[in-house]
Design a protein around this motif. Structure first.
Motif, PDB file in Angstrom:
ATOM      1  N   LEU A 290       0.833  -1.196   0.000  1.00  0.00           N
ATOM      2  CA  LEU A 290       0.000   0.000   0.000  1.00  0.00           C
ATOM      3  C   LEU A 290       0.870   1.249   0.000  1.00  0.00           C
ATOM      4  N   LEU A 291       0.626   2.158  -0.953  1.00  0.00           N
ATOM      5  CA  LEU A 291       1.362   3.413  -1.024  1.00  0.00           C
ATOM      6  C   LEU A 291       0.580   4.552  -0.386  1.00  0.00           C
ATOM      7  N   ALA A 292      -0.732   4.571  -0.554  1.00  0.00           N
ATOM      8  CA  ALA A 292      -1.563   5.637   0.014  1.00  0.00           C
ATOM      9  C   ALA A 292      -2.986   5.132   0.149  1.00  0.00           C
ATOM     10  N   ALA A 293      -3.651   5.621   1.153  1.00  0.00           N
ATOM     11  CA  ALA A 293      -5.062   5.260   1.378  1.00  0.00           C
ATOM     12  C   ALA A 293      -5.783   6.437   2.009  1.00  0.00           C
ATOM     13  N   GLU A 294      -6.913   6.822   1.417  1.00  0.00           N
ATOM     14  CA  GLU A 294      -7.689   7.955   1.922  1.00  0.00           C
ATOM     15  C   GLU A 294      -9.169   7.613   1.861  1.00  0.00           C
ATOM     16  N   LEU A 295      -9.852   7.802   2.983  1.00  0.00           N
ATOM     17  CA  LEU A 295     -11.301   7.579   3.028  1.00  0.00           C
ATOM     18  C   LEU A 295     -11.972   8.854   2.525  1.00  0.00           C
ATOM     19  N   VAL A 296     -12.472   8.800   1.317  1.00  0.00           N
ATOM     20  CA  VAL A 296     -13.046   9.995   0.699  1.00  0.00           C
ATOM     21  C   VAL A 296     -14.566  10.067   0.850  1.00  0.00           C
ATOM     22  N   ASN A 297     -15.214   8.939   1.132  1.00  0.00           N
ATOM     23  CA  ASN A 297     -16.677   8.927   1.274  1.00  0.00           C
ATOM     24  C   ASN A 297     -17.078   7.763   2.157  1.00  0.00           C
ATOM     25  N   ASP A 298     -17.269   8.033   3.445  1.00  0.00           N
ATOM     26  CA  ASP A 298     -17.597   6.947   4.368  1.00  0.00           C
ATOM     27  C   ASP A 298     -19.020   6.452   4.202  1.00  0.00           C
ATOM     28  N   LYS A 299     -19.809   7.097   3.325  1.00  0.00           N
ATOM     29  CA  LYS A 299     -21.186   6.643   3.077  1.00  0.00           C
ATOM     30  C   LYS A 299     -21.301   5.866   1.768  1.00  0.00           C
ATOM     31  N   ALA A 300     -20.170   5.634   1.110  1.00  0.00           N
ATOM     32  CA  ALA A 300     -20.224   4.950  -0.179  1.00  0.00           C
ATOM     33  C   ALA A 300     -20.717   3.518  -0.052  1.00  0.00           C
ATOM     34  N   LYS A 301     -20.500   2.906   1.112  1.00  0.00           N
ATOM     35  CA  LYS A 301     -20.943   1.523   1.284  1.00  0.00           C
ATOM     36  C   LYS A 301     -22.418   1.424   1.673  1.00  0.00           C
ATOM     37  N   ASN A 302     -23.091   2.572   1.808  1.00  0.00           N
ATOM     38  CA  ASN A 302     -24.512   2.537   2.153  1.00  0.00           C
ATOM     39  C   ASN A 302     -25.326   1.915   1.027  1.00  0.00           C
TER      40      ASN A 302
END
Length: 835
Positions: A290-302
Motif C-alpha cells: 500500500l502506497l496511500a489510502a484515503e477515506l473519501v466517502n464513508d457513506k459509499a458503502k450505504n
C-alpha cells in the motif's frame, strides 16, 4: 439484692465436659460440600433454562418460505422470529451462492479447527486460559458454533462474558453439533454475522457485506475481497483504518496456505490484487504494498436494505398465524413452504404510500388496516408512519388506544337493535348524572364545541355532528349495561366499571379490530376474525392448510336491518349537509360511510370507514402517548389518509353495493331520506338505568323533525294504519316546516303518506351552502376541494345512480343512493362543530 444474700457461698456445680474440636478433615469436607452445592444449584437452574436448539431450523425457514399475495404475486421470503426475539428477515444465501474463498477465509480467521471439533475447541480454550493466567488480553476460544448460539439462542446474554452464558453456550454447542451438519452451522454463521453499517440498514451476513463494500453479490467475490471481508469479522470498525489493518490480509493469506486451503501462488496473486473497498481511494505498488489510502466517502458503502421491508408489519402477523395453524414439523421440512396470503399487493402498496405521504403532527405516528368485510381477510396493513427507519411495533394490530367518537355508531346500532329509529330525537342540552368516581359526584359531559342548541336532535343529525350530549342521553336511555353487553359481544374488552363516558369514546381498541367491526355494517351484520393466510403448500406441492376449509359465515352481531340502517347513517356522516366531519373521506365514484374520532387532549385521532367493497381504519397519535396540537382534527388528518389508502386499494376493482334487506324502507324525516326499519314495535321510553340529578331546562323550541307518525285516538284501533300521517307545514310556503320556520307560521295538517314527497321543499330553493355563513368551516379547518362523489367513472360495473322507490326483495342489492333535498354531498363550505 441484700448484703446477706451477697455473702452466701455457692457450691460449685459439676464441671461440664470439654467441647470436642471438629477435626480438620470434617471442616474441609463441609467447606468443600458447600462450595460444590452452590455451583450445582446454578448448573441445574441453567440446564433447565436451556432453549431448544432445534429452533435454529427456523433460520432456514426465513430463506426457504416464499410468500405470495392473493393474486400469486411474489412478495419475498418469510421473516422468522426466534424465541429470544432475534428476527431473521433477509434472504439466506447458501454456500453455493458464495465465492468458495469466502467461507475458507472466515473459517481460517475465526475457527481453524471448525471441521475437526464437536462444538468445543479445547485447544483454543486452553490457549485462552493460559493468556488469562499470564495477564494478557482474553481472546479466542470461541468457536463458530459458539458464536451462532450466542447471536441467536442466547442473544439476551450476549452482552457480557458471564459464566452462565459460557455454560449454556457449551452445552448447546454440543447439542447443535450432534444435530446439524457443519455446512448448516457455517451457513447460519455466514448469514448472521455483523459486518458494519450500511446506512439504511446494518450489513448482516456476507452477501450484504459483499454488496456494501464491493457492489457485487457474495458469489462474485475474489480471493482478495473475501479475505478483506474476513478481516472485518472481529471488528467492523477496521473499515475506517484501511492502512493499519491491511497487514492482517497478508497474515490471513499465509495461514490459509498453511492450512492447505489455497496455494502460495494464489496467495501472492491475491496480495497483488488492487482491491478498493467502497469509499476508499488507494494506491499500490506492483507487489501489492500500500502506497496511500484515503477515506473519501464513508457513506459509499450505504445500500438500500437487502431484506423484507415491504409489508413488514403484515408479515409479522402472518408469521404468528402460521405458528397457530401449522404443526411445528411443517417448519422443519426440507425445501421450505409456499404461503399464499390474504394480502392484496395493490392495497398494500396503497396503504404504504398513504403512510409515507401522511401529514401527521410532529412526533406522531400511525397505524392502519384494510379488510374484506365478507371474509375477514386482511388485505393490507401498516403499523407505523413509514420512513427509512420504521419501528417494528405494530400500531394496527398490537396497540390499544381510546377510540373517541368512532364508538358512537356502535351505540346507535345498539339503539336501532333495541327498536329505535334514526329519526328518534334526544335533547341537545347540558345534563348531569350521578357518578361515584366523578368530581362532585356527578358526570357532566359536553359537546366538542362546548356549546349546545337546546333542541331535540335526531340520531342521524347527532351522529352527523358527533354531538356528545344527545349520545350520552341515548346511552342512559337504553342502559349502559345493555351497551356493555353489546361491546362484549363484538369482542371488545369491557372491564365492567365503565360509566356513561364509555358511549363517547373511552373504549380502547386498534385499527384492525375497528375495521372488522365497522365491516359488519355492510356485510349484513356479521363479525369475522382477521385472516392472513389463504393456502400453505410444502416443497412437494402438498397442501398443508387451505382457508376455504376453515371458513365460517361469521358471527352474527346485528340484525340485517340494523346493519343496513347504520350503513345509511354512516353514509350520512360523509355526505349530509349538516355533517361535514368526514367530507375529506369521499372517494370519487365510490359509496363511502365512516366516522371520525378524537380523544381528550387530542391524544388520538381516528377515522373508521366502509365501502361496499372494503372496510378500513386509521389511527394517528404518539406511540408513547401524549397530547397533540389542539388544532389537530381527525377529519382533517386521519380522514384523508383513509381516503388515499382506500382509493388506491379500490382502483380498478369491481363495484359492489350494500344489500337492502326486507323490512327496510326509505322515508323522509327532518329533511332527510332515512332508512327505516318497519313492522317493529316502538321501544319503551322509560329510563331506569341512571338517575338524572340535574338538567338544564330545555328552551321552548320546536323539534327539528318535520314529520310525526299519527297518534291513535281512543275511538280508533291503535294497530290500524289509515294511511295518513300528521305533519307540520309552513303556511307561507305550503312545504314541510323546518327549524328555521317561525312558530306563528307552523300549522298541523294530516296528509296521505304517498303524498309526502310533494310537500318537501325543492332542492333548488335552498340556500347555497358555499355562501351561507352558517355552514362555513371554522378558521382552524383546512379547506380541501372535494370531488363530486356522485360522478362515477365510465365503468360497466359502476352502480346505477338512479334510485327507484320500490320495495326490494330480501337479498336484492339496493341501487346507489341519490342525494335528496337537504342531503347533497357537501361543498367546500360545509363546516363542522365537533369531532
Amino acid at each position: 439484692m441484700s448484703s446477706a444474700k451477697k455473702n452466701v457461698r455457692r457450691k460449685p456445680g459439676p464441671t461440664p465436659p470439654p467441647r470436642k474440636k471438629a477435626s480438620k478433615w470434617k471442616v474441609f469436607w463441609m467447606v468443600a460440600g458447600i462450595a460444590l452445592i452452590f455451583p450445582l444449584i446454578f448448573v441445574v437452574k441453567w440446564t433447565l433454562e436451556l432453549p431448544n436448539y432445534r429452533e435454529l431450523e427456523r433460520i432456514k425457514l426465513a430463506s426457504n418460505t416464499k410468500v405470495l399475495d392473493r393474486n400469486l404475486q411474489y412478495l419475498g421470503t418469510l421473516p422468522v422470529t426466534l424465541p429470544t426475539g432475534v428476527k431473521i428477515d433477509r434472504n439466506i444465501v447458501g454456500l453455493e451462492d458464495m465465492s468458495p474463498y469466502l467461507p475458507m477465509a472466515i473459517v481460517t480467521s475465526e475457527d481453524r479447527r471448525f471441521f475437526q471439533h464437536y462444538g468445543l475447541d479445547f485447544i483454543g480454550l486452553g490457549r485462552s486460559l493460559l493468556k488469562m493466567v499470564m495477564g494478557e488480553r482474553l481472546e479466542g476460544g470461541s468457536t463458530i458454533t459458539n458464536q451462532v448460539i450466542k447471536n441467536t439462542l442466547l442473544s439476551e446474554l450476549s452482552g457480557g462474558r458471564t459464566l452462565e452464558r459460557k455454560y449454556k453456550e457449551w452445552i448447546l454447542s454440543v447439542q447443535v453439533e450432534r444435530y446439524f451438519s457443519k455446512d448448516e452451522i457455517l451457513i447460519d454463521y455466514l448469514n448472521l454475522i455483523y459486518l458494519g453499517s450500511g446506512g439504511y440498514t446494518d450489513l448482516i451476513g456476507v452477501d450484504m457485506a459483499a454488496r456494501g463494500y464491493f457492489g457485487k453479490p457474495a458469489k462474485n467475490l475474489s480471493l482478495a475481497e473475501s479475505v478483506y471481508i474476513a478481516t472485518l469479522v472481529p471488528s467492523a470498525r477496521r473499515y475506517f483504518d484501511y492502512e493499519a489493518y491491511r497487514p492482517l490480509m497478508k497474515s490471513l493469506l499465509n495461514r490459509m496456505v498453511e492450512d492447505g486451503r489455497i496455494t502460495q501462488q494464489q496467495a501472492d496473486a491475491a496480495w497483488k490484487e488492487q482491491i478498493r473497498p467502497a469509499g476508499w481511494r488507494v494506491r499500490y505498488d506492483r507487489e501489492g504494498n500500500l502506497l496511500a489510502a484515503e477515506l473519501v466517502n464513508d457513506k459509499a458503502k450505504n445500500i438500500r436494505p437487502n431484506r423484507n421491508t415491504f409489508a413488514s408489519h403484515y408479515l409479522q402477523q402472518l408469521e404468528k398465524q402460521l405458528r397457530d395453524i401449522l404443526p411445528s414439523s411443517a417448519f422443519t421440512g426440507t425445501g421450505g413452504l409456499k404461503v399464499i396470503t390474504a394480502m392484496d399487493k395493490q392495497a398494500q402498496e396503497s396503504i404504504e404510500q398513504a403512510s409515507r405521504n401522511a401529514r401527521v403532527p410532529s412526533g406522531a405516528t400511525m397505524g392502519a388496516a384494510i379488510v374484506d368485510p365478507y371474509t375477514g381477510d386482511v388485505r393490507a396493513m401498516v403499523g407505523q408512519k413509514l420512513d427509512v427507519f420504521s419501528r417494528e411495533w405494530n400500531n394496527a394490530a398490537q396497540s390499544k388506544r381510546q377510540v373517541g367518537s368512532s364508538i358512537k355508531p356502535l351505540l346507535y346500532a345498539t339503539a336501532i337493535e333495541e327498536g329505535y329509529q334514526q329519526f328518534h330525537t334526544e335533547l341537545d342540552a347540558p345534563v348531569s348524572f350521578k357518578c361515584a368516581g366523578c368530581p362532585n359526584g356527578v358526570y357532566s359531559p359536553k359537546n366538542f364545541s362546548q356549546t349546545s342548541t337546546g333542541q331535540e336532535t335526531t340520531l342521524r343529525s347527532s351522529l352527523d355532528q358527533s354531538l356528545n350530549l344527545p349520545t350520552v342521553r341515548l346511552a342512559d336511555r337504553i342502559g349502559i349495561d345493555t351497551f356493555k353487553d353489546k361491546l362484549r359481544d363484538l369482542g371488545f374488552e369491557v372491564q365492567g366499571n365503565e360509566g356513561l363516558s364509555l358511549s363517547i369514546g373511552t373504549l380502547e381498541s386498534n385499527p384492525l379490530k375497528m375495521a372488522l367491526v365497522y365491516a359488519s355494517f355492510v356485510n349484513g351484520g356479521k363479525l369475522h376474525e382477521p385472516n392472513y393466510v389463504l393456502k400453505v403448500e410444502n416443497s412437494n406441492g402438498q397442501v398443508l392448510y387451505d382457508a376455504e376449509n376453515h371458513r365460517t359465515d361469521g358471527k352474527r352481531v346485528w340484525k340485517e336491518q340494523t346493519a343496513f340502517v347504520m350503513w345509511d347513517m354512516l353514509r350520512g356522516v360523509v355526505y349530509d349537509r349538516t355533517g361535514g366531519l368526514a367530507r375529506n373521506a369521499q372517494i370519487s365514484g365510490r359509496l363511502v360511510g365512516g366516522k371520525t374520532g378524537t380523544t381528550n387532549d387530542v391524544k388520538d385521532l381516528w377515522f373508521v370507514g366502509v365501502t361496499p367493497e372494503l372496510a378500513g381504519a386509521v389511527w394517528v397519535g404518539k406511540e408513547e402517548g401524549g397530547a397533540m396540537p389542539e388544532n389537530s382534527y381527525s377529519g382533517v388528518i386521519a380522514a384523508p389518509i383513509w381516503r388515499d389508502m382506500m382509493a388506491g386499494a379500490l382502483r380498478g376493482k369491481p363495484y359492489k353495493n350494500v344489500v337492502r334487506p326486507s323490512g327496510v324502507v326509505f322515508e323522509s324525516h327532518a329533511g332527510y331520506r332515512m332508512a327505516v326499519v318497519k313492522d317493529i314495535p316502538p321501544p319503551q321510553q322509560n329510563n331506569n338505568t341512571q338517575v338524572q340529578t340535574e338538567e338544564t331546562p330545555p328552551q321552548e323550541t320546536v323539534p327539528d323533525a318535520t314529520t310525526q307518525e299519527t297518534t291513535p285516538t281512543p275511538d280508533t284501533d291503535p294497530n290500524a294504519d289509515d294511511g295518513t300521517m300528521l305533519v307540520i307545514l309552513d303556511k307561507t310556503t305550503g312545504y314541510l316546516a323546518d327549524a328555521s320556520t317561525p312558530v306563528e307560521n307552523r300549522v298541523e295538517r294530516r296528509i296521505r303518506k304517498e303524498d309526502l314527497d310533494s310537500f318537501v321543499k325543492p332542492q333548488e330553493v335552498q340556500p347555497d351552502p358555499s355562501t351561507d355563513p352558517s355552514t362555513q368551516p371554522e378558521p382552524s379547518v383546512e379547506e380541501v376541494p372535494i370531488e363530486d362523489p356522485t360522478v362515477y367513472p365510465e365503468d360497466s360495473t359502476a352502480p346505477d345512480p338512479t334510485v327507484e322507490e320500490v320495495p326490494l326483495e330480501q337479498g336484492q342489492p339496493d341501487p346507489a343512493f341519490e342525494n335528496p333535498a337537504g342531503q347533497a354531498p357537501p361543498s367546500e363550505g360545509s363546516g363542522f362543530t365537533g369531532e
